[in-house]
Write a protein that holds these residues in place. Structure first.
Motif, PDB file in Angstrom:
ATOM      1  N   PRO A  73      59.098  52.946  17.586  1.00 46.13           N
ATOM      2  CA  PRO A  73      58.982  53.999  18.603  1.00 46.13           C
ATOM      3  C   PRO A  73      59.217  55.403  18.053  1.00 46.13           C
ATOM      4  O   PRO A  73      58.596  56.365  18.508  1.00 46.13           O
ATOM      5  CB  PRO A  73      60.063  53.617  19.627  1.00 46.13           C
ATOM      6  N   PHE A  74      60.122  55.517  17.065  1.00 43.62           N
ATOM      7  CA  PHE A  74      60.363  56.830  16.449  1.00 43.62           C
ATOM      8  C   PHE A  74      59.066  57.377  15.853  1.00 43.62           C
ATOM      9  O   PHE A  74      58.693  58.530  16.072  1.00 43.62           O
ATOM     10  CB  PHE A  74      61.439  56.708  15.367  1.00 43.62           C
ATOM     11  N   TRP A  75      58.360  56.534  15.108  1.00 45.86           N
ATOM     12  CA  TRP A  75      57.118  56.979  14.473  1.00 45.86           C
ATOM     13  C   TRP A  75      56.035  57.248  15.507  1.00 45.86           C
ATOM     14  O   TRP A  75      55.245  58.186  15.360  1.00 45.86           O
ATOM     15  CB  TRP A  75      56.629  55.937  13.467  1.00 45.86           C
ATOM     16  N   PHE A  76      55.989  56.447  16.576  1.00 42.98           N
ATOM     17  CA  PHE A  76      54.989  56.689  17.620  1.00 42.98           C
ATOM     18  C   PHE A  76      55.205  58.047  18.274  1.00 42.98           C
ATOM     19  O   PHE A  76      54.257  58.793  18.519  1.00 42.98           O
ATOM     20  CB  PHE A  76      55.050  55.585  18.686  1.00 42.98           C
ATOM     21  N   VAL A  77      56.449  58.359  18.580  1.00 44.89           N
ATOM     22  CA  VAL A  77      56.749  59.643  19.235  1.00 44.89           C
ATOM     23  C   VAL A  77      56.430  60.803  18.298  1.00 44.89           C
ATOM     24  O   VAL A  77      55.873  61.825  18.711  1.00 44.89           O
ATOM     25  CB  VAL A  77      58.230  59.692  19.662  1.00 44.89           C
TER      26      VAL A  77
END
Length: 304
Positions: free
Chosen positions: A103-107
């Motif tokens: 999720p960190f990379w998606f955001v």
């Protein structure tokens, strides 16, 4: 109603099937080296989808598109999946699932959603809660001892983080490329290209010399088939369908649920011990998933 049912089934798949994948990989690694395991997994999954495409009389993309899809398949599967399989030689399946925080990379990487993600307190709070839960799980795992962690474990952790980055890059590219052409044809090209890449790496790393075909366990073969058909083919198709219909920040919540599934499998099947702090950590992760979902729920209530 039917659309909502499809969405629910797809989320169940990426939450629970992918959560069990880590345990399946650990079983398969008892008989197969990592790159060969990945090659067989991708090849079986890719051929299964290819057979479906043939029966459906799907048309092949142009040569330039085939090359493009093949390269992105190597990024997505060669980077995002093989990295985890390789790392599981040195860390446990549940620990591997915890290290993955996509999720960190998606955001960070999904520019089209920056105006929403960085301004929405529920989404940012949910991601923060998920990370807190993950940190607690890492800190409280019986086998996690960062004071005495060895060099290969550090390399395994860094490899998974890099692989998570490549998985998100490939996932966002998949969303862009879904506007035309058959998703089944594209996925079969992705998987077969990743299989060829894994075969080459397996050969160059000398896995053929250490592979003992006569000693393959029945459980490892079952795990390989599960990884190929259920996890790699069916669930991946559900995943790319979801990222077309739902915000990637919401879809990426699977990476918070997967560790809980992996830890529970380790407890009830693998004989690992779960502590009270780990239970609290998993509840925090669930709250994080709920928080990320709240904007979506509000939208449904508003336009109901």
């Amino acid at each position: 109603m039917i659309q909502q049912l499809k969405i629910s089934i797809a989320f169940m798949a990426i939450y629970f099937v992918w959560g069990s994948t880590f345990f399946g990989v650990s079983i398969a690694l008892e008989s197969f080296p990592p790159f060969l395991l990945s090659a067989l997994r991708f090849l079986i999954g890719g051929l299964a989808i290819t057979v479906y495409c043939i029966f459906q009389k799907e048309t092949l993309p142009a040569t330039g598109d085939i090359i493009k899809f093949a390269l992105w398949g190597i990024v997505l599967f060669g980077g995002g999946v093989i990295s985890v399989v390789w790392a599981q030689q040195y860390i446990t399946s549940s620990f591997a699932s915890i290290v993955i925080t996509t999720p960190f990379w998606f955001v960070v990487l999904d520019k089209s959603q920056w105006h929403i993600n960085f301004k929405n307190g529920w989404i940012m709070g949910g991601i923060a809660a998920g990370m807190v839960g993950v940190v607690l799980l890492i800190a409280q795992r019986p086998s996690a001892n960062f004071g005495g962690i060895d060099n290969m474990e550090i390399k395994a952790i860094l490899t998974i983080i890099a692989g998570s980055f490549l998985w998100v890059v490939g996932s966002l590219q998949l969303r862009k490329s879904q506007k035309s052409g058959s998703v089944y044809t594209k996925t079969s090209i992705h998987l077969i290209a990743a299989a060829v890449f894994a075969i080459i790496v397996s050969f160059l790393s000398g896995e053929g010399e250490i592979m003992q075909w006569s000693l393959i366990k029945k459980d490892a073969v079952i795990a390989l088939l599960y990884l190929s058909i259920v996890s790699t083919s069916a669930t991946f198709l559900a995943f790319i369908w979801l990222i077309k219909h739902k915000p990637v920040a919401l879809v990426s919540t699977y990476s918070y649920v997967n560790p809980m599934v992996a830890v529970l499998l380790g407890v009830f099947i693998g004989g690992e011990v779960i502590s009270g702090i780990q239970i609290i950590a998993m509840l925090i992760i669930l709250l994080g998933v709920l928080s990320i979902n709240i904007p979506n729920y509000k939208h449904k209530l508003l336009f109901k």
